[in-house]
Design a protein around this motif. Structure first.
Motif, PDB file in Angstrom:
ATOM      1  N   LEU A 148       8.871   1.669  14.669  1.00 43.16           N
ATOM      2  CA  LEU A 148       8.895   2.514  13.467  1.00 43.16           C
ATOM      3  C   LEU A 148       7.499   2.625  12.857  1.00 43.16           C
ATOM      4  CD1 LEU A 148      12.217   1.240  11.844  1.00 43.16           C
ATOM      5  CD2 LEU A 148      11.782   3.567  12.662  1.00 43.16           C
ATOM      6  N   LEU A 149       6.779   1.524  12.841  1.00 46.26           N
ATOM      7  CA  LEU A 149       5.423   1.535  12.290  1.00 46.26           C
ATOM      8  C   LEU A 149       4.521   2.469  13.095  1.00 46.26           C
ATOM      9  CD1 LEU A 149       4.946  -2.275  11.571  1.00 46.26           C
ATOM     10  CD2 LEU A 149       4.819  -0.462   9.855  1.00 46.26           C
ATOM     11  N   GLU A 150       4.572   2.320  14.418  1.00 45.48           N
ATOM     12  CA  GLU A 150       3.625   3.045  15.265  1.00 45.48           C
ATOM     13  C   GLU A 150       4.030   4.488  15.528  1.00 45.48           C
ATOM     14  OE1 GLU A 150       1.021   2.364  19.340  1.00 45.48           O
ATOM     15  OE2 GLU A 150       2.657   0.991  18.841  1.00 45.48           O
ATOM     16  N   TYR A 151       5.332   4.740  15.731  1.00 48.44           N
ATOM     17  CA  TYR A 151       5.760   6.061  16.177  1.00 48.44           C
ATOM     18  C   TYR A 151       6.397   6.927  15.085  1.00 48.44           C
ATOM     19  CZ  TYR A 151       5.006   3.727  20.634  1.00 48.44           C
ATOM     20  OH  TYR A 151       4.446   3.028  21.684  1.00 48.44           O
ATOM     21  N   GLU A 152       6.713   6.327  13.946  1.00 51.66           N
ATOM     22  CA  GLU A 152       7.290   7.091  12.842  1.00 51.66           C
ATOM     23  C   GLU A 152       6.358   7.105  11.624  1.00 51.66           C
ATOM     24  OE1 GLU A 152      10.031   8.862  12.809  1.00 51.66           O
ATOM     25  OE2 GLU A 152      10.749   8.318  14.804  1.00 51.66           O
ATOM     26  N   LEU A 153       6.052   5.911  11.121  1.00 53.59           N
ATOM     27  CA  LEU A 153       5.257   5.834   9.894  1.00 53.59           C
ATOM     28  C   LEU A 153       3.823   6.300  10.102  1.00 53.59           C
ATOM     29  CD1 LEU A 153       5.113   5.036   6.920  1.00 53.59           C
ATOM     30  CD2 LEU A 153       4.523   2.716   7.640  1.00 53.59           C
TER      31      LEU A 153
ATOM     32  N   GLU B 272      10.518  12.777   0.812  1.00 53.79           N
ATOM     33  CA  GLU B 272      11.849  12.309   1.221  1.00 53.79           C
ATOM     34  C   GLU B 272      11.817  11.717   2.626  1.00 53.79           C
ATOM     35  OE1 GLU B 272      14.416  15.635   0.788  1.00 53.79           O
ATOM     36  OE2 GLU B 272      14.245  15.709  -1.409  1.00 53.79           O
ATOM     37  N   ASN B 273      11.077  12.346   3.531  1.00 56.99           N
ATOM     38  CA  ASN B 273      10.967  11.838   4.900  1.00 56.99           C
ATOM     39  C   ASN B 273      10.278  10.475   4.924  1.00 56.99           C
ATOM     40  OD1 ASN B 273      11.055  12.094   7.866  1.00 56.99           O
ATOM     41  ND2 ASN B 273       8.839  12.262   7.695  1.00 56.99           N
ATOM     42  N   LEU B 274       9.226  10.340   4.138  1.00 54.74           N
ATOM     43  CA  LEU B 274       8.520   9.062   4.063  1.00 54.74           C
ATOM     44  C   LEU B 274       9.444   7.974   3.534  1.00 54.74           C
ATOM     45  CD1 LEU B 274       5.926   7.414   4.287  1.00 54.74           C
ATOM     46  CD2 LEU B 274       5.233   8.302   2.045  1.00 54.74           C
ATOM     47  N   GLN B 275      10.204   8.290   2.496  1.00 56.36           N
ATOM     48  CA  GLN B 275      11.131   7.304   1.943  1.00 56.36           C
ATOM     49  C   GLN B 275      12.231   6.944   2.940  1.00 56.36           C
ATOM     50  OE1 GLN B 275      12.104   9.529  -1.604  1.00 56.36           O
ATOM     51  NE2 GLN B 275      10.723   8.300  -2.879  1.00 56.36           N
ATOM     52  N   HIS B 276      12.655   7.930   3.757  1.00 56.91           N
ATOM     53  CA  HIS B 276      13.665   7.658   4.784  1.00 56.91           C
ATOM     54  C   HIS B 276      13.130   6.674   5.826  1.00 56.91           C
ATOM     55  CE1 HIS B 276      16.911   8.296   7.649  1.00 56.91           C
ATOM     56  NE2 HIS B 276      16.009   8.576   8.575  1.00 56.91           N
TER      57      HIS B 276
ATOM     58  N   LEU C  38       1.985   9.348   8.074  1.00 55.56           N
ATOM     59  CA  LEU C  38       0.852   9.162   7.162  1.00 55.56           C
ATOM     60  C   LEU C  38      -0.378   9.932   7.628  1.00 55.56           C
ATOM     61  CD1 LEU C  38       1.168   5.381   6.227  1.00 55.56           C
ATOM     62  CD2 LEU C  38       1.789   7.374   4.851  1.00 55.56           C
ATOM     63  N   GLU C  39      -0.537  10.080   8.935  1.00 53.78           N
ATOM     64  CA  GLU C  39      -1.631  10.918   9.430  1.00 53.78           C
ATOM     65  C   GLU C  39      -1.438  12.347   8.934  1.00 53.78           C
ATOM     66  OE1 GLU C  39      -4.366  10.307  10.902  1.00 53.78           O
ATOM     67  OE2 GLU C  39      -4.142   8.222  11.564  1.00 53.78           O
ATOM     68  N   GLY C  40      -0.184  12.808   8.910  1.00 54.68           N
ATOM     69  CA  GLY C  40       0.107  14.136   8.381  1.00 54.68           C
ATOM     70  C   GLY C  40      -0.209  14.255   6.903  1.00 54.68           C
ATOM     71  N   TRP C  41      -0.015  13.155   6.181  1.00 55.38           N
ATOM     72  CA  TRP C  41      -0.307  13.167   4.743  1.00 55.38           C
ATOM     73  C   TRP C  41      -1.787  13.371   4.458  1.00 55.38           C
ATOM     74  CZ3 TRP C  41       2.207  13.570   0.256  1.00 55.38           C
ATOM     75  CH2 TRP C  41       3.595  13.457   0.279  1.00 55.38           C
TER      76      TRP C  41
ATOM     77  N   GLY D  91       0.808  -1.219   0.000  1.00 54.19           N
ATOM     78  CA  GLY D  91       0.000   0.000   0.000  1.00 54.19           C
ATOM     79  C   GLY D  91       0.836   1.262   0.000  1.00 54.19           C
ATOM     80  N   ILE D  92       1.909   1.279   0.783  1.00 56.55           N
ATOM     81  CA  ILE D  92       2.781   2.457   0.839  1.00 56.55           C
ATOM     82  C   ILE D  92       3.470   2.672  -0.509  1.00 56.55           C
ATOM     83  CG2 ILE D  92       4.857   3.427   1.893  1.00 56.55           C
ATOM     84  CD1 ILE D  92       4.051   1.826   4.434  1.00 56.55           C
ATOM     85  N   ASN D  93       3.962   1.589  -1.105  1.00 54.51           N
ATOM     86  CA  ASN D  93       4.611   1.698  -2.418  1.00 54.51           C
ATOM     87  C   ASN D  93       3.629   2.203  -3.465  1.00 54.51           C
ATOM     88  OD1 ASN D  93       7.160   0.854  -1.558  1.00 54.51           O
ATOM     89  ND2 ASN D  93       6.651  -1.305  -1.826  1.00 54.51           N
TER      90      ASN D  93
END
Length: 218
Positions: free
Chosen positions: A179-184, A155-159, A188-191, A121-123
């Motif tokens: 990473l899934l819960e606290y970064e990604l 760029e941040n998402l790809q990082h 994505l909520e920001g997106w 889904g992310i890709n």
């Protein structure tokens, strides 16, 4: 062979041995303008489905009595992709939260299955963004949300994805869960606030393209 492109029908002949792919390539050169994309293909009245690479199955030309193609403007395709991405984000964030919880509770088999779906889904989401940029000429460098360019958000998402792949390679499931819960997930909520900006820019580009088509048609 009976050929119909967007309800315009005519009889056409093609060189012996031509396959469906070669026939479509010729039609794209002679009958379909470069700013349009094929959305549906019917051979002998039967609709063909695209594979995972977006290609239609090849069929020997000798087996084709009728070929029907439907097309749409590439800007319409790009705009619809962004609209779909906005709706898909809701499902994707929910799936990521569930995946993180599965890793954290040690349900690794289910977690890996869900994680694979999330990565697909992310890709897909990133491909939609890049497709709109390339097809519609959207400038993510000058498009800004909260004083940060959309390019920087990509760029941040790809990082983050790179960090996730590294954790996966190390089989560090605790890190991957974090990473899934606290970064990604927050990213994505920001997106959800960024995509409407892209949607509006894509809509304007599509409206401009439709206006140009109407002018040429008149």
């Amino acid at each position: 062979m009976r050929v119909c492109v967007d309800d315009l029908e005519e009889k056409m002949e093609f060189p012996p041995g031509f396959s469906l792919g070669e026939i479509i390539n010729q039609l794209c050169t002679e009958k379909i303008s470069q700013d349009r994309v094929i959305t549906r293909v019917r051979v002998n009245g039967e609709e063909l489905a695209e594979d995972e690479s977006g290609l239609f199955p090849d069929v020997p030309g000798g087996e084709i009595d009728s070929l029907e193609l439907e097309t749409e403007h590439s800007f319409e395709t790009g705009y619809r992709g962004i609209v779909d991405a906005k709706e898909y984000l809701k499902k994707l964030t929910s799936g990521i939260q569930e995946t993180a919880e599965l890793f954290r509770t040690g349900e690794e088999k289910r977690a890996h299955n869900r994680y694979a779906l999330c990565m697909e889904g992310i890709n897909w989401f990133i491909q939609i963004l890049e497709g709109a940029r390339q097809v519609m000429g959207l400038d993510y460098g000058t498009m800004v949300f909260n004083r940060v360019s959309v390019d920087s958000y990509i760029e941040n998402l790809q990082h983050i994805i790179g960090e996730m792949l590294s954790a996966q390679s190390d089989e560090d499931w605790v890190m991957l869960s974090d990473l899934l819960e606290y970064e990604l997930l927050p990213t994505l909520e920001g997106w959800k606030g960024i995509v409407p900006l892209i949607e509006e820019a894509a809509r304007k580009r599509w409206e401009e393209a439709k206006g140009g088509e109407a002018t040429r048609g008149g």
